[in-house]
Design a protein around this motif. Structure first.
Motif, mmCIF file in Angstrom:
data_model
loop_
_atom_site.group_PDB
_atom_site.id
_atom_site.type_symbol
_atom_site.label_atom_id
_atom_site.label_comp_id
_atom_site.label_asym_id
_atom_site.label_seq_id
_atom_site.Cartn_x
_atom_site.Cartn_y
_atom_site.Cartn_z
ATOM 1 N N ALA A 108 -50.391 46.395 -24.244
ATOM 2 C CA ALA A 108 -51.405 46.475 -25.306
ATOM 3 C C ALA A 108 -52.741 45.920 -24.827
ATOM 4 O O ALA A 108 -52.802 44.989 -24.028
ATOM 5 C CB ALA A 108 -50.934 45.702 -26.538
ATOM 6 N N GLN A 109 -53.829 46.504 -25.333
ATOM 7 C CA GLN A 109 -55.161 45.998 -25.060
ATOM 8 C C GLN A 109 -55.392 44.702 -25.840
ATOM 9 O O GLN A 109 -54.688 44.397 -26.799
ATOM 10 C CB GLN A 109 -56.206 47.041 -25.434
ATOM 11 N N VAL A 110 -56.403 43.944 -25.429
ATOM 12 C CA VAL A 110 -56.641 42.632 -26.038
ATOM 13 C C VAL A 110 -56.856 42.710 -27.545
ATOM 14 O O VAL A 110 -56.365 41.835 -28.268
ATOM 15 C CB VAL A 110 -57.816 41.914 -25.346
ATOM 16 N N PRO A 111 -57.590 43.698 -28.100
ATOM 17 C CA PRO A 111 -57.724 43.739 -29.559
ATOM 18 C C PRO A 111 -56.389 43.779 -30.290
ATOM 19 O O PRO A 111 -56.228 43.137 -31.336
ATOM 20 C CB PRO A 111 -58.526 45.037 -29.781
ATOM 21 N N THR A 112 -55.431 44.509 -29.748
ATOM 22 C CA THR A 112 -54.103 44.560 -30.361
ATOM 23 C C THR A 112 -53.414 43.205 -30.274
ATOM 24 O O THR A 112 -52.741 42.760 -31.219
ATOM 25 C CB THR A 112 -53.239 45.633 -29.671
ATOM 26 N N LEU A 113 -53.574 42.527 -29.150
ATOM 27 C CA LEU A 113 -52.995 41.182 -28.983
ATOM 28 C C LEU A 113 -53.654 40.195 -29.945
ATOM 29 O O LEU A 113 -52.987 39.313 -30.493
ATOM 30 C CB LEU A 113 -53.173 40.714 -27.540
ATOM 31 N N MET A 114 -54.960 40.325 -30.121
ATOM 32 C CA MET A 114 -55.665 39.452 -31.058
ATOM 33 C C MET A 114 -55.128 39.638 -32.470
ATOM 34 O O MET A 114 -54.915 38.659 -33.202
ATOM 35 C CB MET A 114 -57.166 39.771 -31.027
ATOM 36 N N LYS A 115 -54.894 40.867 -32.863
ATOM 37 C CA LYS A 115 -54.382 41.148 -34.207
ATOM 38 C C LYS A 115 -52.999 40.547 -34.405
ATOM 39 O O LYS A 115 -52.698 39.978 -35.461
ATOM 40 C CB LYS A 115 -54.340 42.658 -34.428
ATOM 41 N N LYS A 116 -52.166 40.631 -33.375
ATOM 42 C CA LYS A 116 -50.803 40.138 -33.484
ATOM 43 C C LYS A 116 -50.738 38.618 -33.510
ATOM 44 O O LYS A 116 -50.040 38.029 -34.349
ATOM 45 C CB LYS A 116 -49.967 40.662 -32.311
ATOM 46 N N TYR A 117 -51.449 37.962 -32.606
ATOM 47 C CA TYR A 117 -51.301 36.513 -32.436
ATOM 48 C C TYR A 117 -52.320 35.677 -33.204
ATOM 49 O O TYR A 117 -52.052 34.529 -33.542
ATOM 50 C CB TYR A 117 -51.382 36.153 -30.945
ATOM 51 N N VAL A 118 -53.484 36.245 -33.495
ATOM 52 C CA VAL A 118 -54.527 35.466 -34.179
ATOM 53 C C VAL A 118 -54.701 35.911 -35.626
ATOM 54 O O VAL A 118 -54.973 35.097 -36.502
ATOM 55 C CB VAL A 118 -55.873 35.569 -33.420
ATOM 56 N N GLY A 119 -54.557 37.198 -35.884
ATOM 57 C CA GLY A 119 -54.693 37.679 -37.254
ATOM 58 C C GLY A 119 -55.711 38.803 -37.369
ATOM 59 O O GLY A 119 -56.572 38.989 -36.508
ATOM 60 N N THR A 120 -55.628 39.559 -38.459
ATOM 61 C CA THR A 120 -56.482 40.731 -38.636
ATOM 62 C C THR A 120 -57.944 40.375 -38.844
ATOM 63 O O THR A 120 -58.840 41.107 -38.414
ATOM 64 C CB THR A 120 -55.996 41.568 -39.833
ATOM 65 N N ALA A 243 -71.470 33.271 -14.652
ATOM 66 C CA ALA A 243 -70.574 34.109 -15.448
ATOM 67 C C ALA A 243 -69.329 34.569 -14.701
ATOM 68 O O ALA A 243 -68.383 33.802 -14.515
ATOM 69 C CB ALA A 243 -71.344 35.301 -16.010
ATOM 70 N N CYS A 244 -69.318 35.823 -14.250
ATOM 71 C CA CYS A 244 -68.115 36.463 -13.709
ATOM 72 C C CYS A 244 -67.529 35.735 -12.507
ATOM 73 O O CYS A 244 -66.330 35.842 -12.236
ATOM 74 C CB CYS A 244 -68.418 37.902 -13.324
ATOM 75 N N GLY A 245 -68.350 35.011 -11.752
ATOM 76 C CA GLY A 245 -67.841 34.282 -10.598
ATOM 77 C C GLY A 245 -66.945 33.127 -10.977
ATOM 78 O O GLY A 245 -66.193 32.616 -10.143
ATOM 79 N N ILE A 246 -67.020 32.699 -12.246
ATOM 80 C CA ILE A 246 -66.183 31.601 -12.730
ATOM 81 C C ILE A 246 -65.160 32.113 -13.736
ATOM 82 O O ILE A 246 -63.968 31.902 -13.602
ATOM 83 C CB ILE A 246 -67.048 30.497 -13.376
ATOM 84 N N MET A 247 -65.630 32.775 -14.778
ATOM 85 C CA MET A 247 -64.730 33.345 -15.786
ATOM 86 C C MET A 247 -65.425 34.508 -16.465
ATOM 87 O O MET A 247 -66.649 34.500 -16.631
ATOM 88 C CB MET A 247 -64.317 32.298 -16.825
ATOM 89 N N SER A 248 -64.647 35.504 -16.884
ATOM 90 C CA SER A 248 -65.235 36.693 -17.493
ATOM 91 C C SER A 248 -64.303 37.272 -18.541
ATOM 92 O O SER A 248 -63.136 37.548 -18.267
ATOM 93 C CB SER A 248 -65.523 37.750 -16.420
ATOM 94 N N GLY A 249 -64.831 37.477 -19.740
ATOM 95 C CA GLY A 249 -64.049 38.118 -20.788
ATOM 96 C C GLY A 249 -63.761 39.571 -20.460
ATOM 97 O O GLY A 249 -62.739 40.128 -20.884
ATOM 98 N N PHE A 250 -64.655 40.195 -19.694
ATOM 99 C CA PHE A 250 -64.453 41.583 -19.267
ATOM 100 C C PHE A 250 -63.140 41.738 -18.506
ATOM 101 O O PHE A 250 -62.479 42.771 -18.591
ATOM 102 C CB PHE A 250 -65.638 42.013 -18.397
ATOM 103 N N HIS A 251 -62.749 40.716 -17.758
ATOM 104 C CA HIS A 251 -61.537 40.793 -16.954
ATOM 105 C C HIS A 251 -60.295 41.034 -17.804
ATOM 106 O O HIS A 251 -59.332 41.643 -17.344
ATOM 107 C CB HIS A 251 -61.340 39.504 -16.155
ATOM 108 N N GLY A 252 -60.313 40.544 -19.052
ATOM 109 C CA GLY A 252 -59.163 40.744 -19.918
ATOM 110 C C GLY A 252 -58.892 42.219 -20.153
ATOM 111 O O GLY A 252 -57.734 42.660 -20.185
ATOM 112 N N SER A 253 -59.958 43.005 -20.300
ATOM 113 C CA SER A 253 -59.798 44.441 -20.531
ATOM 114 C C SER A 253 -59.243 45.136 -19.296
ATOM 115 O O SER A 253 -58.587 46.171 -19.394
ATOM 116 C CB SER A 253 -61.148 45.059 -20.912
#
Length: 489
Positions: A108-120, A243-253
Motif C-alpha cells: 500500500a502507498q503511504v496515504p493508505t497506511l496513514m488512513k489505517k494507522y492514524v485515521g481518516t 533536506a534529501c541528504g538527511i531525510m526526505s518524505g518523498f522517499h516514502g513514496s
C-alpha cells in the motif's frame, strides 16, 4: 578533512549497527510478499535483490542530495557530522519502516497506511500534502536535469527555446515510464543509469581524498556566506536546505513502490535502510567537493546547479567531469519518473481506479501531467519562479516525512515495539518544519510581524507543536491499539 572522514565512518559503522537494530525491532519473517502474492505484471513484479536496491537508490536520489549539501556546506564543516548522523537515525529509519510497513500491507502507498494507522481525518490532510509534493517533485525533476543538459552537455543558454525541447523529451520519458510495467522501462535502463551514478560519486570522493586536505585556507567568499539564507540560523534552515541528504518524505513514496517488487522481507534492510545510507554518502561527497572549491578558489558567486559542473571538472577533468555531470542528470530523471508513477498509484488507490487496465492508466496519467506542465511553465517564465518552487518543494518534503514518522511511531507503539526510535526524530523534525514555516517569508513571517529579531516566536510555536506531536502519537496508538492489532493479525 578530519570531520569528513569521521562522517563517512559514522555512515558505515553506525549505519550498520543501527540498521541491524531497526531490523530487529520490526522483525522481518518468511511470509509471502506482495511481489509474489499480488503479481500483476505492471506494478507488482518480483525482481532480483540487486536490482531492487539499485532502483530504490536511483528513485530516492534526485538533485536533493547534491544541490542541498552544496548549499549546506555554507554553514561550515559541521555539515559533515549532521548529514551522516541525521541519515543514520532519521532518514534511513524513515525509509526502512515505511517500506516494511507497506510490504506488510500488500504494498500500500503511504496515504493508505496513514488512513489505517492514524485515521481518516489525518489522512485527508496528508493526501493533499503528499499529492502536492509528488507533483512538485516531478516538476523540479524536469526543470533541474533539463537545465543541466542544456548548460553542461549542449553548452547553450538555459533560457533559449531549446530548453523546451529538452523538457519535452524528459516529460516524454516520464510518460512512458509511468504507463509501462515497472520492469519494462525502469528495470531495464536503471542499471545503465546506476553506472553513471557510481562514477560521479566515487570520482568526487577520490578527488576529495587526494586534494581535499591540501593547502586549504579559511573560506574567502564571505559575501556569499553572509547573503546566503544559512546566515540567518543553523536551526531550522540547515535541515530544510540539505533536506534529501538527511531525510526526505518523498522517499516514502518510492519505498512503497519497491515494496511491491521485493521477494523477501529479509531483503528490506539492504533495500531500504542501506540505500538511504548510500544517498547520505553521495551527499557527503558533493558537500566535500563544494567545501574544497570554496576553500581553495577565489570568492565563488554562482548557483548550486552550476557548482555541479565546477566540482565535476575540478576532480575528474573534462571527460570524467562529463560522466559525473551525466550521473547528476540521471539522478533527478530517475526520481521524477517514479514520482509521477507514485502519484498515479496514490490517486488510483484513493478512488479505486484499476491500474491493470491500460486506458485507465493513460487517462489518469494525462490528468497528472497537465498541471505539471502548467507549473513548469510558470517556474520557467517568471522571475523567481523556480526559487519559489524549490523552497515549497523543500518544506513540503520535510513535512511529509513528519507525517510518515507519526505513522511509524503509532504502528510501533500499537505493536508494543520500541517507538522512541521514530518518535525522537519525529519530535525534532516537527520543530524544524514548524519553526521554519512560521518564520519564513513564504510562510507566516511570524517574527517579522511581531517585530521580533531572530526566530524567538517561531521557536516557541515549534516547541508547542512538537509537544502536540508526542501527545497525538500516544493518544492515537492507545485508542487504536486493539483495532490495529486486529487488522494486522
Amino acid at each position: 578533512m578530519v570531520l569528513f572522514l569521521i562522517g563517512v565512518l559514522i555512515l558505515i559503522v553506525c549505519g550498520f549497527a543501527y540498521g541491524k537494530y531497526c531490523e530487529n525491532v520490526f522483525g522481518p519473517d518468511d511470509r509471502v510478499t506482495p511481489a509474489i502474492a499480488k503479481a500483476d505484471g505492471v506494478d507488482y513484479v518480483g525482481m532480483k535483490k540487486w536490482k531492487n536496491q539499485l532502483i530504490e537508490l536511483l528513485n530516492i536520489a534526485g538533485t536533493g542530495p547534491i544541490l542541498g549539501p552544496i548549499q549546506g556546506i555554507l554553514f561550515g564543516p559541521i555539515a559533515f557530522l549532521t548529514i551522516p548522523i541525521g541519515c543514520v537515525f532519521a532518514g534511513s529509519l524513515h525509509d526502512y519502516f515505511v517500506g516494511m510497513i507497506s510490504m506488510r500491507n500488500d504494498g500500500a502507498q503511504v496515504p493508505t497506511l496513514m488512513k489505517k494507522y492514524v485515521g481518516t481525518g489525518t489522512n485527508k490532510i496528508y493526501n493533499i500534502i503528499i499529492w502536492i509534493l509528488m507533483l512538485l517533485t516531478g516538476v523540479v525533476f524536469i526543470y533541474t536535469p533539463g537545465d543541466l543538459i542544456v548548460n553542461n552537455i549542449l553548452h547553450m543558454d538555459i533560457n533559449s527555446n531549446v530548453i523546451w525541447i529538452v523538457y519535452a523529451c524528459i516529460l516524454l520519458y516520464y510518460i512512458i515510464a509511468t504507463l509501462f510495467p515497472i520492469d519494462a522501462i525502469i528495470g531495464r535502463v536503471y542499471p545503465i543509469f546506476g553506472a553513471f551514478l557510481g562514477i560521479s560519486a566515487i570520482g568526487v570522493f577520490i578527488g576529495v581524498l587526494l586534494t581535499g586536505g591540501a593547502d586549504l585556507h579559511p573560506i574567502t567568499s564571505g559575501a556569499l556566506i553572509s547573503e546566503h539564507p544559512a546566515a540567518q540560523s543553523f536551526i531550522p534552515v540547515f535541515f530544510i536546505t540539505v533536506a534529501c541528504g538527511i531525510m526526505s518524505g518523498f522517499h516514502g513514496s518510492q519505498a512503497t513502490l519497491i515494496s511491491r517488487t521485493v521477494k523477501s522481507e529479509k531483503e528490506g534492510r539492504q533495500t531500504f535502510y542501506n540505500m538511504m545510507l548510500a544517498e547520505g554518502f553521495i551527499a557527503m561527497c558533493w558537500a566535500a567537493g563544494a567545501m574544497v572549491l570554496f576553500n581553495t578558489t577565489a570568492p565563488v558567486d554562482t548557483t548550486a546547479t552550476l557548482m555541479v559542473g565546477e566540482i565535476s571538472k575540478r576532480f575528474m577533468g573534462s571527460i570524467g567531469g562529463l560522466l559525473a555531470i551525466i550521473g547528476v542528470i540521471v539522478l533527478p530523471i530517475t526520481s521524477g519518473d517514479t514520482a509521477f508513477r507514485a502519484l498515479r498509484l496514490m490517486i488510483a488507490e484513493q478512488f479505486n481506479i484499476d491500474q491493470s487496465v491500460a486506458i485507465k492508466r493513460v487517462i489518469l496519467s494525462v490528468i497528472i501531467f497537465i498541471p505539471a506542465v502548467l507549473i513548469l511553465f510558470f517556474a520557467k517564465t517568471n522571475a523567481g519562479g523556480f526559487n519559489m518552487l524549490w523552497r515549497y518543494f523543500g518544506f513540503t518534503n520535510q513535512l511529509v516525512a513528519v507525517f510518515a514518522l507519526l505513522m511509524i511511531s503509532i504502528y510501533l507503539k500499537a505493536h508494543n515495539k520500541n517507538y522512541y526510535i521514530s518518535l525522537i526524530p519525529g519530535i525534532f523534525y516537527t520543530f524544524i518544519v514548524t519553526s521554519y514555516i512560521f518564520h519564513a517569508d513564504l510562510g507566516f513571517s511570524l517574527d517579522k510581524r511581531l517585530g521580533i529579531e531572530g526566530y524567538t516566536a517561531s521557536y516557541i510555536v515549534g516547541i508547542i507543536v512538537a509537544f502536540i506531536f508526542v501527545w497525538f502519537v500516544i493518544k492515537k496508538s492507545n485508542s487504536r491499539k486493539e483495532y490495529i492489532q486486529k487488522l494486522d493479525n
